[in-house]
Design a protein around this motif. Sequence first.
Motif, PDB file in Angstrom:
ATOM      1  N   ASP A 301       0.821  -1.210   0.000  1.00 13.67           N
ATOM      2  CA  ASP A 301       0.000   0.000   0.000  1.00 13.67           C
ATOM      3  C   ASP A 301       0.856   1.261   0.000  1.00 13.67           C
ATOM      4  OD1 ASP A 301      -2.384   1.426  -0.151  1.00 13.67           O
ATOM      5  OD2 ASP A 301      -2.582   1.613   2.023  1.00 13.67           O
ATOM      6  N   ILE A 302       1.703   1.376  -1.022  1.00 12.91           N
ATOM      7  CA  ILE A 302       2.473   2.602  -1.209  1.00 12.91           C
ATOM      8  C   ILE A 302       1.521   3.726  -1.624  1.00 12.91           C
ATOM      9  CG2 ILE A 302       4.559   1.330  -1.818  1.00 12.91           C
ATOM     10  CD1 ILE A 302       4.023   1.997  -4.754  1.00 12.91           C
ATOM     11  N   THR A 313      -5.886  -2.568  -5.513  1.00 11.74           N
ATOM     12  CA  THR A 313      -6.149  -3.338  -4.293  1.00 11.74           C
ATOM     13  C   THR A 313      -4.817  -3.872  -3.782  1.00 11.74           C
ATOM     14  OG1 THR A 313      -8.369  -3.988  -4.978  1.00 11.74           O
ATOM     15  CG2 THR A 313      -7.278  -5.390  -3.357  1.00 11.74           C
ATOM     16  N   THR A 314      -4.605  -3.810  -2.465  1.00 11.95           N
ATOM     17  CA  THR A 314      -3.291  -4.167  -1.936  1.00 11.95           C
ATOM     18  C   THR A 314      -3.390  -4.586  -0.479  1.00 11.95           C
ATOM     19  OG1 THR A 314      -1.008  -3.352  -1.672  1.00 11.95           O
ATOM     20  CG2 THR A 314      -2.788  -1.794  -1.240  1.00 11.95           C
ATOM     21  N   ILE A 315      -2.290  -5.111   0.036  1.00 15.95           N
ATOM     22  CA  ILE A 315      -2.157  -5.422   1.460  1.00 15.95           C
ATOM     23  C   ILE A 315      -1.350  -4.304   2.105  1.00 15.95           C
ATOM     24  CG2 ILE A 315      -1.267  -7.024   3.180  1.00 15.95           C
ATOM     25  CD1 ILE A 315      -3.633  -8.129   1.625  1.00 15.95           C
ATOM     26  N   ARG A 316      -1.949  -3.671   3.104  1.00 14.69           N
ATOM     27  CA  ARG A 316      -1.293  -2.519   3.748  1.00 14.69           C
ATOM     28  C   ARG A 316      -0.344  -2.986   4.842  1.00 14.69           C
ATOM     29  NH1 ARG A 316      -5.229   2.011   5.647  1.00 14.69           N
ATOM     30  NH2 ARG A 316      -4.992   2.543   3.427  1.00 14.69           N
ATOM     31  N   GLN A 317       0.874  -2.421   4.823  1.00 14.22           N
ATOM     32  CA  GLN A 317       1.823  -2.574   5.922  1.00 14.22           C
ATOM     33  C   GLN A 317       1.948  -1.216   6.620  1.00 14.22           C
ATOM     34  OE1 GLN A 317       4.942  -5.586   5.787  1.00 14.22           O
ATOM     35  NE2 GLN A 317       5.281  -4.963   3.673  1.00 14.22           N
ATOM     36  N   LEU A 344       3.747  -6.858  12.849  1.00 17.06           N
ATOM     37  CA  LEU A 344       2.720  -5.845  12.624  1.00 17.06           C
ATOM     38  C   LEU A 344       1.574  -6.419  11.790  1.00 17.06           C
ATOM     39  CD1 LEU A 344       5.121  -2.884  11.781  1.00 17.06           C
ATOM     40  CD2 LEU A 344       3.983  -3.330  13.959  1.00 17.06           C
ATOM     41  N   PRO A 345       0.351  -5.954  12.020  1.00 14.89           N
ATOM     42  CA  PRO A 345      -0.798  -6.528  11.315  1.00 14.89           C
ATOM     43  C   PRO A 345      -0.811  -6.186   9.830  1.00 14.89           C
ATOM     44  CG  PRO A 345      -1.462  -4.603  12.582  1.00 14.89           C
ATOM     45  CD  PRO A 345      -0.045  -4.891  12.961  1.00 14.89           C
ATOM     46  N   ALA A 346      -1.347  -7.108   9.047  1.00 14.35           N
ATOM     47  CA  ALA A 346      -1.558  -6.883   7.605  1.00 14.35           C
ATOM     48  C   ALA A 346      -3.051  -6.727   7.378  1.00 14.35           C
ATOM     49  CB  ALA A 346      -1.010  -8.039   6.795  1.00 14.35           C
ATOM     50  N   SER A 347      -3.432  -5.782   6.534  1.00 16.77           N
ATOM     51  CA  SER A 347      -4.859  -5.577   6.268  1.00 16.77           C
ATOM     52  C   SER A 347      -5.109  -5.408   4.769  1.00 16.77           C
ATOM     53  CB  SER A 347      -5.377  -4.344   7.022  1.00 16.77           C
ATOM     54  OG  SER A 347      -4.608  -3.203   6.736  1.00 16.77           O
ATOM     55  N   LEU A 348      -6.223  -5.934   4.318  1.00 11.00           N
ATOM     56  CA  LEU A 348      -6.591  -5.859   2.898  1.00 11.00           C
ATOM     57  C   LEU A 348      -7.273  -4.531   2.598  1.00 11.00           C
ATOM     58  CD1 LEU A 348      -7.004  -7.343   0.113  1.00 11.00           C
ATOM     59  CD2 LEU A 348      -9.238  -8.072   1.027  1.00 11.00           C
ATOM     60  N   ILE A 349      -6.762  -3.811   1.600  1.00  9.95           N
ATOM     61  CA  ILE A 349      -7.355  -2.549   1.161  1.00  9.95           C
ATOM     62  C   ILE A 349      -7.931  -2.793  -0.246  1.00  9.95           C
ATOM     63  CG2 ILE A 349      -6.975  -0.097   0.739  1.00  9.95           C
ATOM     64  CD1 ILE A 349      -6.484  -1.020   3.646  1.00  9.95           C
ATOM     65  N   VAL A 350      -9.250  -2.840  -0.335  1.00  8.45           N
ATOM     66  CA  VAL A 350      -9.901  -3.172  -1.598  1.00  8.45           C
ATOM     67  C   VAL A 350     -10.118  -1.902  -2.430  1.00  8.45           C
ATOM     68  CG1 VAL A 350     -11.921  -4.180  -2.693  1.00  8.45           C
ATOM     69  CG2 VAL A 350     -11.023  -5.164  -0.559  1.00  8.45           C
ATOM     70  N   ARG A 351      -9.607  -1.926  -3.664  1.00  2.50           N
ATOM     71  CA  ARG A 351      -9.816  -0.815  -4.602  1.00  2.50           C
ATOM     72  C   ARG A 351     -10.286  -1.389  -5.943  1.00  2.50           C
ATOM     73  NH1 ARG A 351      -4.633   1.121  -2.270  1.00  2.50           N
ATOM     74  NH2 ARG A 351      -5.123   2.664  -0.658  1.00  2.50           N
ATOM     75  N   GLU A 352     -10.136  -0.628  -7.009  1.00  2.00           N
ATOM     76  CA  GLU A 352     -10.770  -0.975  -8.285  1.00  2.00           C
ATOM     77  C   GLU A 352     -10.142  -2.166  -9.000  1.00  2.00           C
ATOM     78  OE1 GLU A 352     -11.988   3.681  -9.365  1.00  2.00           O
ATOM     79  OE2 GLU A 352     -10.233   2.726 -10.304  1.00  2.00           O
ATOM     80  N   SER A 353      -8.864  -2.476  -8.751  1.00  2.00           N
ATOM     81  CA  SER A 353      -8.177  -3.476  -9.569  1.00  2.00           C
ATOM     82  C   SER A 353      -8.664  -4.904  -9.326  1.00  2.00           C
ATOM     83  CB  SER A 353      -6.657  -3.416  -9.316  1.00  2.00           C
ATOM     84  OG  SER A 353      -6.353  -3.827  -8.007  1.00  2.00           O
ATOM     85  N   SER A 354      -9.526  -5.112  -8.323  1.00  2.00           N
ATOM     86  CA  SER A 354      -9.964  -6.483  -8.045  1.00  2.00           C
ATOM     87  C   SER A 354     -11.479  -6.626  -7.908  1.00  2.00           C
ATOM     88  CB  SER A 354      -9.324  -6.988  -6.750  1.00  2.00           C
ATOM     89  OG  SER A 354      -9.801  -6.243  -5.636  1.00  2.00           O
TER      90      SER A 354
END
Length: 355
Positions: A301-302, A313-317, A344-354
């Motif tokens: 999640d840059i 869509t990405t996994i946020r660090q 540290l926890p990983a979380s899914l950030i859902v956006r348009e690419s998926s």
Amino acid sequence: MPRQSAAPTPDDSAPAAQTPAKGRKRMQMADIARLAGVSASTVSRALSGSPLIPQATRERITELANSLGYRVNVGAANLRKRGVQTVGVVILGDSMQMISDPFLLSILGSVADTLDERGMSLLLTRLKADRQHVLSDLVESGQVGGLIVIGQLTLHDYLNELTRNGFPMVVWGAPLPDALYPVVGGDNAMGGYLATRHLIEKGCRRIAFFGDITHPEAGQRYLGYTRALDEAGIAMDPRLLQSFLFGDSRIREVIDGWLNQATPFDAIFASSDVTAISLMGALNERGVAVPTDVKLVGYDDIALAEHVHPTLTTIRQPTGQAGRALVDLLFEALAGQPRRSIVLPASLIVRESSV
């Protein structure tokens, strides 16, 4: 008339340790460190009475130094105390692009901010695997008080060796089972699982994985990927695995070579956002639409992830937490506290690419 005592000679009035015999090598701090099995910086702190070194260690080093006739150069010690305390931040990697990776820059910014809050400065260097001795040189020379190492690369065993020798350090990477050094890292296995499960829930069955599974962090993301496939009863097709190192300047060449094989796929999980964005460009040039034809998930999640089209869509660090945790664990190492690691926890950030 009583006999007068003879005047003491220079040799009688001074301890032998302070006047070494002619030609004898003067004992150095590095010699004390080698004999004590610690780093020179630990010896320096112990002999200056630093509370960062446990009392038992201070006493052991002081007794050894006294028995060998070593004396602290007070002028040099005072000069060092007037200087700004510096932490060395070392990025491991052979690629020149590694140091400009947006995710690494985000962690570096967080580390720099946290050190600044503590009144400390940062010395940044990039290190290739064949120059590993630079790590110990930075501390032994007194340039830095401790090390924050970004990545493990192929130096895991050497990092363990430095830790056994008392070098104060903390590593950003994967918490390997036999690691002696403290580690801060994301929950890579969970991140890989969340990314892959999300694609499966979107109806994907031919999910490619882009990343080097021999790399500690990418390897754990791959474990999460295979776990999600197993749970869904989807067999792993080895043709859907494409391996390459983080920051490899040949990323577009690797992507085009894989796409030219025409392996059928309906989704890609990339082990970094930089890779995912490169994939997006290559697919677009071939007329493959994301997410209509192929769904895509990245990792990290840059900042750029929410500004590309389609948004990624990405996994946020959590890089803010990462920088603070790295500095906190380094200070614990300097204080001689028991080693610990932080995941540290990983979380899914859902956006348009998926979607």
